[in-house]
Design a protein around this motif. Structure first.
Motif, PDB file in Angstrom:
ATOM      1  N   THR A 135      -7.949  -4.943   0.047  1.00 28.90           N
ATOM      2  CA  THR A 135      -7.942  -4.120   1.338  1.00 28.90           C
ATOM      3  C   THR A 135      -7.628  -2.644   1.351  1.00 28.90           C
ATOM      4  O   THR A 135      -7.402  -2.034   2.219  1.00 28.90           O
ATOM      5  CB  THR A 135      -6.924  -4.497   2.398  1.00 28.90           C
ATOM      6  OG1 THR A 135      -5.563  -4.341   1.465  1.00 28.90           O
ATOM      7  CG2 THR A 135      -7.150  -6.078   2.700  1.00 28.90           C
ATOM      8  N   HIS A 136      -8.164  -1.978   0.144  1.00 24.24           N
ATOM      9  CA  HIS A 136      -8.094  -0.694  -0.070  1.00 24.24           C
ATOM     10  C   HIS A 136      -8.444  -0.232  -1.377  1.00 24.24           C
ATOM     11  O   HIS A 136      -7.866  -0.403  -2.302  1.00 24.24           O
ATOM     12  CB  HIS A 136      -6.537  -0.236   0.280  1.00 24.24           C
ATOM     13  CG  HIS A 136      -6.199   1.144  -0.545  1.00 24.24           C
ATOM     14  ND1 HIS A 136      -5.275   0.864  -1.448  1.00 24.24           N
ATOM     15  CD2 HIS A 136      -6.483   2.479  -0.624  1.00 24.24           C
ATOM     16  CE1 HIS A 136      -4.928   2.142  -1.888  1.00 24.24           C
ATOM     17  NE2 HIS A 136      -5.510   3.023  -1.401  1.00 24.24           N
ATOM     18  N   TRP A 137      -9.815   0.417  -1.512  1.00 29.48           N
ATOM     19  CA  TRP A 137     -10.444   0.624  -2.956  1.00 29.48           C
ATOM     20  C   TRP A 137     -11.268   1.895  -2.692  1.00 29.48           C
ATOM     21  O   TRP A 137     -12.368   1.888  -1.797  1.00 29.48           O
ATOM     22  CB  TRP A 137     -11.257  -0.485  -3.236  1.00 29.48           C
ATOM     23  CG  TRP A 137     -11.762  -0.473  -4.871  1.00 29.48           C
ATOM     24  CD1 TRP A 137     -11.679   0.672  -5.519  1.00 29.48           C
ATOM     25  CD2 TRP A 137     -12.471  -1.213  -5.412  1.00 29.48           C
ATOM     26  NE1 TRP A 137     -12.477   0.453  -6.813  1.00 29.48           N
ATOM     27  CE2 TRP A 137     -12.822  -0.829  -6.889  1.00 29.48           C
ATOM     28  CE3 TRP A 137     -12.966  -2.845  -5.057  1.00 29.48           C
ATOM     29  CZ2 TRP A 137     -13.523  -1.451  -7.747  1.00 29.48           C
ATOM     30  CZ3 TRP A 137     -13.524  -3.599  -6.111  1.00 29.48           C
ATOM     31  CH2 TRP A 137     -13.873  -2.963  -7.269  1.00 29.48           C
ATOM     32  N   HIS A 138     -11.136   2.950  -3.419  1.00 35.51           N
ATOM     33  CA  HIS A 138     -11.765   4.219  -3.291  1.00 35.51           C
ATOM     34  C   HIS A 138     -13.172   3.753  -4.227  1.00 35.51           C
ATOM     35  O   HIS A 138     -12.718   4.398  -5.571  1.00 35.51           O
ATOM     36  CB  HIS A 138     -11.201   5.415  -3.787  1.00 35.51           C
ATOM     37  CG  HIS A 138      -9.811   5.477  -2.706  1.00 35.51           C
ATOM     38  ND1 HIS A 138      -9.662   5.709  -1.522  1.00 35.51           N
ATOM     39  CD2 HIS A 138      -8.577   5.275  -3.157  1.00 35.51           C
ATOM     40  CE1 HIS A 138      -8.319   5.508  -0.998  1.00 35.51           C
ATOM     41  NE2 HIS A 138      -7.706   5.796  -2.277  1.00 35.51           N
ATOM     42  N   MET A 139     -13.965   3.120  -3.912  1.00 28.54           N
ATOM     43  CA  MET A 139     -15.076   2.622  -4.841  1.00 28.54           C
ATOM     44  C   MET A 139     -16.046   3.794  -5.543  1.00 28.54           C
ATOM     45  O   MET A 139     -16.451   3.283  -6.574  1.00 28.54           O
ATOM     46  CB  MET A 139     -15.958   1.632  -4.068  1.00 28.54           C
ATOM     47  CG  MET A 139     -14.984   0.564  -3.544  1.00 28.54           C
ATOM     48  SD  MET A 139     -16.021  -0.837  -2.688  1.00 28.54           S
ATOM     49  CE  MET A 139     -16.496  -1.848  -3.732  1.00 28.54           C
ATOM     50  N   THR A 287      -4.576   4.369   6.605  1.00 25.87           N
ATOM     51  CA  THR A 287      -4.203   5.502   6.210  1.00 25.87           C
ATOM     52  C   THR A 287      -3.085   5.458   5.073  1.00 25.87           C
ATOM     53  O   THR A 287      -2.550   4.469   5.093  1.00 25.87           O
ATOM     54  CB  THR A 287      -3.723   6.640   7.347  1.00 25.87           C
ATOM     55  OG1 THR A 287      -3.352   7.788   6.850  1.00 25.87           O
ATOM     56  CG2 THR A 287      -2.559   6.009   7.953  1.00 25.87           C
ATOM     57  N   HIS A 288      -2.993   6.507   4.156  1.00 32.55           N
ATOM     58  CA  HIS A 288      -1.958   6.310   3.374  1.00 32.55           C
ATOM     59  C   HIS A 288      -0.710   6.662   3.734  1.00 32.55           C
ATOM     60  O   HIS A 288      -0.468   7.694   4.515  1.00 32.55           O
ATOM     61  CB  HIS A 288      -2.355   7.426   1.938  1.00 32.55           C
ATOM     62  CG  HIS A 288      -3.674   6.809   1.079  1.00 32.55           C
ATOM     63  ND1 HIS A 288      -4.602   7.509   1.215  1.00 32.55           N
ATOM     64  CD2 HIS A 288      -3.894   5.689   0.306  1.00 32.55           C
ATOM     65  CE1 HIS A 288      -5.394   7.254   0.459  1.00 32.55           C
ATOM     66  NE2 HIS A 288      -4.907   6.050  -0.033  1.00 32.55           N
ATOM     67  N   VAL A 289       0.321   6.060   3.435  1.00 31.57           N
ATOM     68  CA  VAL A 289       1.993   6.560   3.848  1.00 31.57           C
ATOM     69  C   VAL A 289       2.772   6.279   2.691  1.00 31.57           C
ATOM     70  O   VAL A 289       2.848   5.522   1.905  1.00 31.57           O
ATOM     71  CB  VAL A 289       2.541   5.822   5.148  1.00 31.57           C
ATOM     72  CG1 VAL A 289       1.490   6.091   6.286  1.00 31.57           C
ATOM     73  CG2 VAL A 289       2.378   4.160   4.784  1.00 31.57           C
ATOM     74  N   VAL A 318      -1.316   2.173   3.660  1.00 28.51           N
ATOM     75  CA  VAL A 318      -1.567   1.774   2.473  1.00 28.51           C
ATOM     76  C   VAL A 318      -0.220   2.351   1.596  1.00 28.51           C
ATOM     77  O   VAL A 318       0.233   3.458   1.983  1.00 28.51           O
ATOM     78  CB  VAL A 318      -2.601   2.424   1.677  1.00 28.51           C
ATOM     79  CG1 VAL A 318      -2.737   2.491   0.373  1.00 28.51           C
ATOM     80  CG2 VAL A 318      -4.009   1.795   2.516  1.00 28.51           C
ATOM     81  N   HIS A 319       0.329   1.507   0.662  1.00 28.82           N
ATOM     82  CA  HIS A 319       1.228   2.032  -0.185  1.00 28.82           C
ATOM     83  C   HIS A 319       2.717   1.568   0.494  1.00 28.82           C
ATOM     84  O   HIS A 319       3.488   0.538   0.175  1.00 28.82           O
ATOM     85  CB  HIS A 319       1.364   3.326  -0.843  1.00 28.82           C
ATOM     86  CG  HIS A 319       0.063   3.477  -1.609  1.00 28.82           C
ATOM     87  ND1 HIS A 319      -0.329   2.580  -2.670  1.00 28.82           N
ATOM     88  CD2 HIS A 319      -0.892   4.738  -1.445  1.00 28.82           C
ATOM     89  CE1 HIS A 319      -1.561   3.111  -3.114  1.00 28.82           C
ATOM     90  NE2 HIS A 319      -1.963   4.156  -2.387  1.00 28.82           N
ATOM     91  N   ASP A 320       3.371   2.852   1.201  1.00 31.20           N
ATOM     92  CA  ASP A 320       4.764   2.777   1.579  1.00 31.20           C
ATOM     93  C   ASP A 320       5.616   2.274   0.504  1.00 31.20           C
ATOM     94  O   ASP A 320       6.415   1.498   1.079  1.00 31.20           O
ATOM     95  CB  ASP A 320       4.590   2.001   2.843  1.00 31.20           C
ATOM     96  CG  ASP A 320       6.028   1.961   3.825  1.00 31.20           C
ATOM     97  OD1 ASP A 320       6.433   3.397   3.506  1.00 31.20           O
ATOM     98  OD2 ASP A 320       6.440   1.176   4.520  1.00 31.20           O
ATOM     99  N   VAL A 369      -6.905  -2.864  -4.883  1.00 26.47           N
ATOM    100  CA  VAL A 369      -7.409  -2.129  -6.258  1.00 26.47           C
ATOM    101  C   VAL A 369      -7.058  -0.588  -6.222  1.00 26.47           C
ATOM    102  O   VAL A 369      -6.696  -0.267  -7.181  1.00 26.47           O
ATOM    103  CB  VAL A 369      -8.726  -2.276  -6.514  1.00 26.47           C
ATOM    104  CG1 VAL A 369      -9.340  -1.537  -7.765  1.00 26.47           C
ATOM    105  CG2 VAL A 369      -9.351  -3.728  -6.567  1.00 26.47           C
ATOM    106  N   ASP A 370      -7.195   0.038  -5.049  1.00 29.49           N
ATOM    107  CA  ASP A 370      -7.129   1.467  -5.126  1.00 29.49           C
ATOM    108  C   ASP A 370      -8.028   2.303  -5.628  1.00 29.49           C
ATOM    109  O   ASP A 370      -9.001   2.690  -5.157  1.00 29.49           O
ATOM    110  CB  ASP A 370      -5.483   1.706  -5.335  1.00 29.49           C
ATOM    111  CG  ASP A 370      -5.329   3.171  -4.850  1.00 29.49           C
ATOM    112  OD1 ASP A 370      -5.866   4.039  -4.609  1.00 29.49           O
ATOM    113  OD2 ASP A 370      -3.989   3.551  -5.027  1.00 29.49           O
ATOM    114  N   THR A 371      -7.692   2.423  -7.137  1.00 24.25           N
ATOM    115  CA  THR A 371      -8.765   2.979  -7.883  1.00 24.25           C
ATOM    116  C   THR A 371      -8.838   2.596  -9.299  1.00 24.25           C
ATOM    117  O   THR A 371      -7.694   2.723  -9.937  1.00 24.25           O
ATOM    118  CB  THR A 371      -8.789   4.580  -7.402  1.00 24.25           C
ATOM    119  OG1 THR A 371      -9.592   5.172  -8.591  1.00 24.25           O
ATOM    120  CG2 THR A 371      -7.373   5.019  -8.082  1.00 24.25           C
TER     121      THR A 371
HETATM  122 ZN    ZN Z   1      -5.544   5.081  -1.957  1.00 24.46          ZN
END
Ligand code: ZN
Length: 509
Positions: A135-139, A287-289, A318-320, A369-371
């Motif tokens: 659910t979050h990947w800077h492809m 959004t990232h937090v 994302v993250h927290d 995955v993120d990146t």
């Molecule tokens: Zn990210």
């Protein structure tokens, strides 16, 4: 409504920022030099690209697989005698069972199904389960995997910022193609392309063209340009065009969302404008937090979003990793989704994701995955195992998170977060046929014991024998079907070599 609400388009805002940054002589060492050069260079070409992209018709080749993929037909299949982990609470696990698929949909699941005329797939020694969902990947960054170095000059944030400015639309597309090919090979059937290198609409088009060519399922998160910049809205004016051109013709494979810099980098006014535009169109918002307690803004993001009425079940945070005060209860109460990417959170020093706290509070979780610049690959089996192990490690208990719960987060959890749980995430008749078959006779999988533990603890992408997405068989017998893998890899290499060489040349002077 454009950019900052004052009539300037998103791209004009980007240009302004580029000019300001150049004038302010932002010229850090190493890749900082590349950054300044890259953006000046960009100014010359990007305006023309952006304007031309909106109206130009697609070349015929791009409308097919673009030369990268020959997608097979959907047809009719029956998977025979698999150990079926349906991940559907009502259906449960079905040993020695079949899955009947027709025209991209799951028709039936059960023992000895009558399916005359369907092509049979023997799965006697395999576990069948829903395709994994992240659910979050800077492809786009996949074309620069493993390029974040070991000192601050070469670290991820300065590097990604510099490289992003050097990338052209085709480089973004190459990253996306490589990412999708690896995802399919790994049994990862749905992704959230968190696209945050959109310099102009041409960059979004290039990535979406890659998605269309590869037949993969994705939420395309229309983001921004330039990592670690401030006060720039998503170009929400471009969303209806993207929706018409790419999302609607995708046969349900693609959905659209937005990716905001969020309250840690944008004013709340910008956030409100973005959220309003997305909500009008019924889009997911991400959004990232909360990635650094030292940053005051990171302590306030969830509180601010909540007070502004911007949280809810259409939002994926994302993250927290550094959750504060009553934030977890707020997320649970508002039904806001959270995406955890344990490998990048650890690798980049965001901290140890407090998995146990999130689970305890009832925050709806998904995995990401993120990146691959930091994570190195998109192995969702490993990501799922990391989640389980973090939960147990934090609790100092062997029993904090069952394997089945971790697997649920990697399948239904992802589907819910992306808003497509009515279509995928479990092997339920009526849903689309996103199915993976995992061999149990490989050395690392044997002996056959408890399937949820085998999948979460033992499996890796090399055990994925078959991948079906929307009823198309895209991997069979452990090999991708119909993709020009050699070309996808060669072109990603060309981008990686060029981008690194350019950055190094510039930094030398
Ligand atoms: Zn990210």
């Amino acid at each position: 409504m454009h950019g900052a609400g004052d009539g300037r388009t998103g791209f004009e805002l980007h240009k302004k920022t580029i000019a300001e940054e150049t004038m302010n002589k932002i010229s850090r060492n190493g890749f900082g030099g590349a950054l300044a050069f890259g953006r000046r260079d960009l100014l010359r070409g990007a305006a023309a690209l952006g304007a031309a992209a909106a109206l130009r018709p697609l070349p015929a080749a791009a409308q097919a697989g673009g030369g990268y993929a020959r997608l097979p037909g959907r047809g009719e299949f029956v998977i025979r005698n698999a150990y079926v982990l349906t991940m559907d609470d009502k259906l449960g696990d079905l040993p020695g069972s079949d899955i009947h698929v027709r025209n991209g949909a799951i028709v039936a699941v059960g023992k000895g199904l009558h399916a005359p005329g369907a092509k049979a797939i023997d799965a006697r020694t395999m576990i069948a389960l829903p395709g994994l969902i992240e659910t979050h990947w800077h492809m786009w960054g996949t074309a620069a995997s493993n390029t974040a170095g070991d000192d601050p000059k070469m670290g991820y944030f300065s590097f990604a910022k510099a490289v992003g400015a050097i990338f052209k639309p085709e480089d973004n597309a190459r990253g996306v193609r490589l990412a999708i090919a690896e995802a399919i090979n790994s049994g990862l059937t749905t992704v959230h392309n968190w696209s945050h290198n959109i310099v102009s609409p041409a960059f979004a088009d290039a990535e979406l063209q890659a998605h269309r060519a590869m037949g993969h399922r994705a939420l395309f998160g229309y983001g921004y340009f330039g990592i670690r910049m401030e006060n720039q809205a998503v170009d929400v004016a471009d969303l209806p065009r993207v929706n018409e051109r790419w999302i609607k013709p995708s046969e349900g494979l693609l959905t659209l969302g937005i990716c905001s810099r969020g309250p840690e980098s944008n004013t709340m006014d910008i956030c409100r404008t973005e959220w309003e535009a997305a909500r009008k169109m019924g889009l997911r918002i991400s959004t990232h937090v909360g990635t650094g307690l030292a940053r005051v803004k990171a302590r306030q993001a969830i509180k601010q979003l909540n007070e502004a009425g911007l949280l809810g079940p259409d939002v994926i945070l994302v993250h927290d990793t550094n959750t504060v005060d009553t934030d977890t209860e707020t997320l649970a109460k508002t039904g806001t989704y959270l995406s955890l990417s344990p490998f990048t959170e650890l690798r980049t020093g965001f901290g140890i994701p407090p998995v146990r706290e999130f689970v305890k509070a009832g925050v709806p979780l998904s995995l990401s995955v993120d990146t691959t610049v930091l994570a190195g690959n998109c192995d969702m089996f490993a990501i799922t195992k990391a989640l389980l192990n973090l939960a147990n490690g934090e609790a100092q208990s062997e029993f904090a998170m069952p394997a089945r719960k971790a697997l649920e987060i990697a399948t239904m959890g992802g589907a819910r977060a992306l808003g497509i749980a009515d279509r995928v995430g479990s092997l339920t008749p009526g849903k689309r046929a996103d199915i993976i078959l995992v061999r149990t006779t490989d050395l690392n999988m044997a002996p056959f014991t408890d399937p949820p533990h085998m999948i979460v603890q033992s499996a890796n992408p090399s055990n994925v024998d078959t991948v079906m997405i929307d009823g198309r068989v895209l991997k069979r017998g452990g090999k991708l079907v119909g993709f020009d893998v050699a070309r996808i890899v060669r072109e990603a290499n060309e981008t990686a070599v060029r981008v690194r060489a350019e950055a190094e040349r510039i930094s030398r002077g």
